[in-house]
Design a protein around this motif. Structure first.
Motif, PDB file in Angstrom:
ATOM      1  N   SER A  24      17.922  34.369  58.934  1.00  0.00           N
ATOM      2  CA  SER A  24      18.602  34.089  57.668  1.00  0.00           C
ATOM      3  C   SER A  24      19.300  32.736  57.712  1.00  0.00           C
ATOM      4  N   LEU A  88      19.928  35.907  50.203  1.00  0.00           N
ATOM      5  CA  LEU A  88      18.533  35.576  50.504  1.00  0.00           C
ATOM      6  C   LEU A  88      17.657  35.680  49.259  1.00  0.00           C
ATOM      7  N   ILE A 121      24.808  33.609  52.173  1.00  0.00           N
ATOM      8  CA  ILE A 121      24.134  33.824  53.458  1.00  0.00           C
ATOM      9  C   ILE A 121      25.024  33.431  54.632  1.00  0.00           C
TER      10      ILE A 121
END
Length: 196
Positions: A24, A88, A121
């Motif tokens: 991520s 995301l 994120i």
């Protein structure tokens, strides 16, 4: 539907969790530098002016920086894993639209919106990491996390040059989709449920 998991099971999956977090995080690191190499192609394609070119780069950074603290607080209140998944999804969705942009102003807007996803994120990855690992393992995990962040920044220009030369500037945004999809799959399938 939520399912219960014992602390022992969560501990067993901690390295899978770190893998999902690093993946991520890599999407942000790569995106921070990949665009710079594609700028000359973007200028030719959408006919940007000097100030617009600067805004294509800076709109993302400004929104990202302004929302970091707010996104971290929302993660604490609404759930870190949830905010990571939302981040995301937003980052990938807005990347896809940015890739299809046919004007500088459209690209600036969707680059800024990508900053919202990035802001969700980044703090989520570090917060989840520090709550998953303890003691010496935490230091090791943070070292790996920081290394992946730096590696993403270093890979960005190389990847950007290759992609721009072989596929066109649009793909510096499309590349975020497979990375984001794999990260989402890792989080959903391998990361244990987390307390908010």
């Amino acid at each position: 539907m939520a399912f219960s998991i014992t602390p022992e099971q969560a501990h067993e999956k901690r390295w899978w969790t770190l893998g999902a977090l690093c993946l991520s995080l890599s999407i942000i690191g790569i995106d921070n530098t990949i665009l710079n190499v594609a700028l000359p192609s973007i200028v030719k394609s959408v006919g940007t002016e000097g100030s617009q070119l600067q805004w294509i780069v800076d709109s993302y950074v400004i929104v990202f920086a302004c929302l970091l603290l707010t996104a971290g607080t929302l993660g604490d209140k609404l759930g870190r894993k949830r905010m990571l998944l939302i981040g995301l999804a937003l980052f990938g969705g807005f990347s896809a639209v940015a890739a299809l942009a046919d004007s500088a102003n459209t690209l600036i807007i969707f680059r800024a919106l990508m900053g919202i996803g990035g802001a969700f994120i980044y703090p989520s990855t570090l917060s989840i990491l520090t709550n998953t690992f303890t003691g010496k393992e935490r230091a090791k995990a943070i070292g790996i996390w920081a290394g992946v962040s730096g590696l993403g920044i270093a890979i960005g220009p190389l990847l950007g040059g290759f992609i721009t030369d072989h596929f066109g500037w649009h793909w510096v945004f499309f590349i975020n989709l497979p990375i984001g999809a794999v990260a989402l799959a890792f989080i959903v399938l391998r990361m244990p449920p987390l307390k908010p």
